[in-house]
Design an enzyme around this catalytic site. Structure first.
Site, mmCIF file in Angstrom:
data_model
loop_
_atom_site.group_PDB
_atom_site.id
_atom_site.type_symbol
_atom_site.label_atom_id
_atom_site.label_comp_id
_atom_site.label_asym_id
_atom_site.label_seq_id
_atom_site.Cartn_x
_atom_site.Cartn_y
_atom_site.Cartn_z
ATOM 1 C CE LYS A 12 -4.376 1.166 2.638
ATOM 2 N NZ LYS A 12 -4.823 1.066 3.711
HETATM 3 C C1 E4P Z 1 -8.291 2.232 3.575
HETATM 4 O O1 E4P Z 1 -7.354 1.540 3.312
HETATM 5 C C2 E4P Z 1 -7.992 2.985 4.892
HETATM 6 O O2 E4P Z 1 -7.295 2.080 5.723
HETATM 7 C C3 E4P Z 1 -9.157 3.053 5.470
HETATM 8 O O3 E4P Z 1 -10.583 2.942 4.858
HETATM 9 C C4 E4P Z 1 -9.476 4.640 6.205
HETATM 10 O O4 E4P Z 1 -10.433 4.958 6.720
HETATM 11 P P1 E4P Z 1 -10.849 5.872 7.859
HETATM 12 O O5 E4P Z 1 -10.970 7.149 7.273
HETATM 13 O O6 E4P Z 1 -12.111 5.361 8.677
HETATM 14 O O7 E4P Z 1 -9.631 6.058 8.730
#
Ligand code: E4P
Length: 216
Positions: free
Chosen positions: A84
């Protein structure tokens, strides 16, 4: 549309995996910290052994060379691991290099169609637009999902859209209707998907009716 869980909590992942409807996992540094994983490699390898599908692990480096080195290392952790990488000039450079080496990439922290186009051109396997965080600042997060999907369709790009930062069950429905290939969500939201008050009431009534007959 596939359901992925957005969590680094091993207990949640084990419980959800038993239901047979979760196909992948996304993690991020905040989630890893929340779950107390100081050894990220061991945690990701454990998650990869529970879930057969893609498991995203995020690089922490800031510059392109750190991201590339880290991405190469993460890619050796398990066959189903996905690297990622946050979108930025450094991130796009790293995605370009790593994708050419055959490493699966999930471009994260995506908030615009332009960022999505850059990630797709760099060779990202997945792009994660953050729906809830856009809604939080008064923009339309789901509109970004629709526009990205339209762009990928018009240009026949193979990059998949992960609807991320989902906050409530309607987000899941809207992402599915828009055509997102994947929705990644917190465990709490996943559990909400099962619930409907009429199901609970109906089940209660069935049990009561059957018991009244048996008692006669
Ligand atoms: C996606 O890969 C992220 O980890 C995640 O969806 C972030 O979400 P949040 O805005 O609830 O932290």
């Amino acid at each position: 549309m596939q359901i992925w869980l957005d969590t680094a909590d091993i207990g949640e992942i084990r419980e959800a995996s038993r239901l047979g409807v979760v196909s992948g996992i996304t993690t991020n540094p905040s989630l890893a910290a929340k779950s107390g994983h100081s050894d990220l490699r061991t945690a990701i390898q454990e998650i990869c052994s529970i879930i057969d599908g893609p498991v995203s692990a995020e690089v922490m480096g800031q510059g392109p060379y750190e991201m590339i080195e880290e991405g190469r290392e993460i890619a050796t952790w398990a066959p189903n691991v996905v690297v990622k990488i946050p979108v930025s000039e450094a991130g796009i450079e790293a995605i370009s290099v790593l994708s050419k080496e055959g490493i699966a990439i999930n471009q994260t922290l995506t908030f615009s169609v332009n960022q999505a186009l850059l990630g797709a051109l760099a060779g990202a396997t997945y792009i994660s637009p953050f729906v809830g965080r856009l809604d939080d600042v008064g923009q339309d997060g789901m509109m970004l999902i629709s526009e990205m999907l339209q762009m990928f369709k018009v240009h026949e790009m193979q990059t998949k859209v992960i609807a991320a930062s989902l906050r409530h069950p309607k987000h899941v429905i809207e992402a599915a209707k828009a055509g997102a290939q994947i929705a990644t969500m917190p465990y709490k939201l996943f559990k909400q998907m099962f619930k409907h008050p009429l199901t609970d009431a109906g089940l209660k009534r069935f049990i009561e009716d059957w018991q009244s007959l048996v008692r006669v």
